[in-house]
Every structure is written in C-alpha cells, then in structure tokens.
Design an enzyme around this catalytic site. Structure first.
Site, mmCIF file in Angstrom:
data_model
loop_
_atom_site.group_PDB
_atom_site.id
_atom_site.type_symbol
_atom_site.label_atom_id
_atom_site.label_comp_id
_atom_site.label_asym_id
_atom_site.label_seq_id
_atom_site.Cartn_x
_atom_site.Cartn_y
_atom_site.Cartn_z
ATOM 1 N N HIS A 1 49.417 -43.075 -37.898
ATOM 2 C CA HIS A 1 48.885 -42.918 -39.125
ATOM 3 C C HIS A 1 49.763 -42.651 -40.410
ATOM 4 O O HIS A 1 49.955 -43.562 -41.443
ATOM 5 C CB HIS A 1 47.772 -41.708 -39.399
ATOM 6 N N GLU B 1 43.007 -32.399 -39.493
ATOM 7 C CA GLU B 1 41.793 -32.443 -40.200
ATOM 8 C C GLU B 1 40.816 -31.389 -39.460
ATOM 9 O O GLU B 1 39.534 -31.026 -40.058
ATOM 10 C CB GLU B 1 40.898 -33.884 -39.861
ATOM 11 N N GLU C 1 42.833 -34.317 -34.985
ATOM 12 C CA GLU C 1 43.129 -35.645 -36.069
ATOM 13 C C GLU C 1 44.186 -35.414 -36.931
ATOM 14 O O GLU C 1 44.105 -35.080 -38.049
ATOM 15 C CB GLU C 1 41.686 -35.754 -36.865
ATOM 16 N N HIS D 1 46.976 -36.187 -39.655
ATOM 17 C CA HIS D 1 46.994 -37.201 -40.861
ATOM 18 C C HIS D 1 48.785 -37.210 -41.390
ATOM 19 O O HIS D 1 49.410 -37.480 -40.971
ATOM 20 C CB HIS D 1 46.053 -36.973 -41.830
#
Length: 283
Positions: A215, A272, A255, A257
């Site tokens: 990401h 996240e 998660e 990022h």
C-alpha cells in the site's frame, strides 16, 4: 516492536507523519488527527465526521493533510489551530514540493493541485482520463505520482508539464510512491510488486509475497525502502537492489496503511485496527 493504542474501534488510523519528534496520525473514519509523543497524546477533532482525513505530511508551520470526504486540505499549525482550504475533487496524496508549496492529487478530477501557505490553489490536469491519481512525492525538482487506474507513473514540473510512464505489468494498481536518493520507489497493490523508476524513465519491478497487497512505501537513505503489506498485515524492507531482506508480521487483522521513518531509523506504521506500531532496527 511496540504498539500504541491511539483510537477506538473503527476509527481507522491511516496516514503518518513525524514532526519534531512527534508522530501525527490521521483517523480516516473519525474525522480526527492524533499527535503522539513519548509522554502524551492529543486529539484534534476536525468538527466534520465525514471529512475522511487521509494522507498527512510535515509542511511549513505545522502539518497538512488531505480530507477526501469533503474536498479540502487541512492544516494544524504549530499553535494547534485547525484550518482548511477547499480543493476541487477528492484530495488524497500530499507532499511538500520543490518550490515549498503543498502539492496534492485530486482523485476524482484527474488533477494535481498546488497550494500555498496563503491558501492560493492552482490545479493542473494529469492528462489521463480516469487515471485516479493517488500518492505523490517530490524528487529532483519535480513531482512524481501514481495513477492507480491509469497504470502509469506521472511526472510533473512545477509549471504543470506532465510526462507519463506506463507500467510493464498491466492492471498493477500503483498506490504508494516515495523519492529515494537515486530513484523513486512505488508499489503495485494489485500485482504484489514494488517498482522503481529513475530520472531517465526506466522502470524496474520487484516481486513481493503473494497476496501481500502493498500500500505505502518510504524510501531510505541507503537506496532501499520500507513497504506496508496491507493484505498480509506485515511490513517489508527492501535493499537497494530490490531484494526483500526482511518481513515483519504486525498482527492478524492489523491492516497497515501509512508509515514514516524516524530520524533514528525506526519505523512508525498506522494500523487500521486502532494502533501505531513502532519498529526499531533489528526487531
């Protein structure tokens, strides 16, 4: 590796920036920003729950961040004052340009915007319809950005002249991008690859673990980079040759990022699931 809780369930830590030894994090689902130091935390409510603050960067007089939910770029100055500047179309990536202005991508209008500290906004078309510009970085006096749906890397002068470089892999879905000492690193979320492009436009691609869905990326002084692997809940480090030399598990459902590299070489990652991960060299 340490984890610091910075938000409640569902608030979504997303972007990370480091300013004067403090870590700033956007909470994309809460419409808020959190400033963390070793001894305290301070939360800034934007007063707009649907603002969706995304990417954040250190800029002149404080931090600047994109608000993709209400088409604004926000700023929190050194005194803690919150302000916002309207821009035309879902801002996402943001960086300080070579001219010391702020530059951000406008996802829904296929443009890049230049913003001065006085709030003056100038927009430039990227020249690719439906390109969906994502992250942006500055290198060698120019701006470089990923076109997630256009499957190209864009390059723009500070006067708005654009050059595009198609990626060798079709449907790669580039997102993160970061300028290094000799080239610009980027990641291909749909292709599970990292990429690097030089000033001459030559592109190299490097494989990442299958299903990792990279990401964000931050280039390092040694010519390598750190990459968040959103799909596998981990963090990868690549050396200057593009070889994966380290993969760190951040936890199931984490998660990851945005990320930032601190002055001591440690890495901060927004998860996240509600926390910040702090990784020191050798962990």
């Amino acid at each position: 590796m340490s984890h610091t809780e910075i938000s409640g369930p569902g608030e979504g830590p997303y972007g990370v920036a480091i300013v004067a030894g403090e870590v700033w994090t956007t909470l994309v689902h809460a419409g808020a920003i959190v400033r963390s130091s070793r001894s305290s935390q301070e939360r800034y409510d934007l007063g707009a729950p649907a603002a969706r603050p995304m990417v954040i960067t250190a800029g002149t007089d404080g931090v600047w961040f994109t608000r993709s939910g209400d088409d604004q770029v926000g700023r929190i100055d050194a005194s803690g004052n919150i302000s916002a500047i309207a821009v035309p179309g879902a801002p996402y990536g943001i960086c300080v340009g070579p001219d010391n202005a702020l530059w951000c991508t406008l996802m829904s209008t296929d443009q890049v915007a230049r913003i001065t500290v006085l709030g003056e906004v100038t927009t430039y078309p990227i020249g690719v319809a439906g390109g969906f510009p994502a992250m942006i970085t500055a290198s060698s006096g120019e701006l470089w950005f990923t076109l997630n749906q256009g499957n190209v890397i864009g390059r723009m002068t500070t006067t708005g002249e654009v050059t595009t470089y198609p990626l060798p892999t079709s449907g790669a879905g580039p997102v993160g991008i970061s300028a290094g000492p000799d080239a610009v690193w980027f990641v291909e979320l749909q292709a599970d690859q990292a990429g690097r492009i030089g000033a001459d436009g030559k592109i190299e691609e490097f494989p990442l673990p299958p299903g990792s869905k990279p990401h964000a990326v931050v280039a390092t002084a040694d010519g390598g980079c750190w990459i968040t692997l959103w799909g596998s809940g981990s963090l990868a480090r690549l050396d200057a040759s593009g070889t994966v030399v380290e993969v760190l598990e951040l936890g199931e459902g984490s998660e990851p990022h945005g990320l930032a590299v601190d002055t001591d070489g440690s890495v901060w990652v927004a998860l996240e699931n509600g926390s910040l991960a702090h990784i020191h060299a050798g962990e």
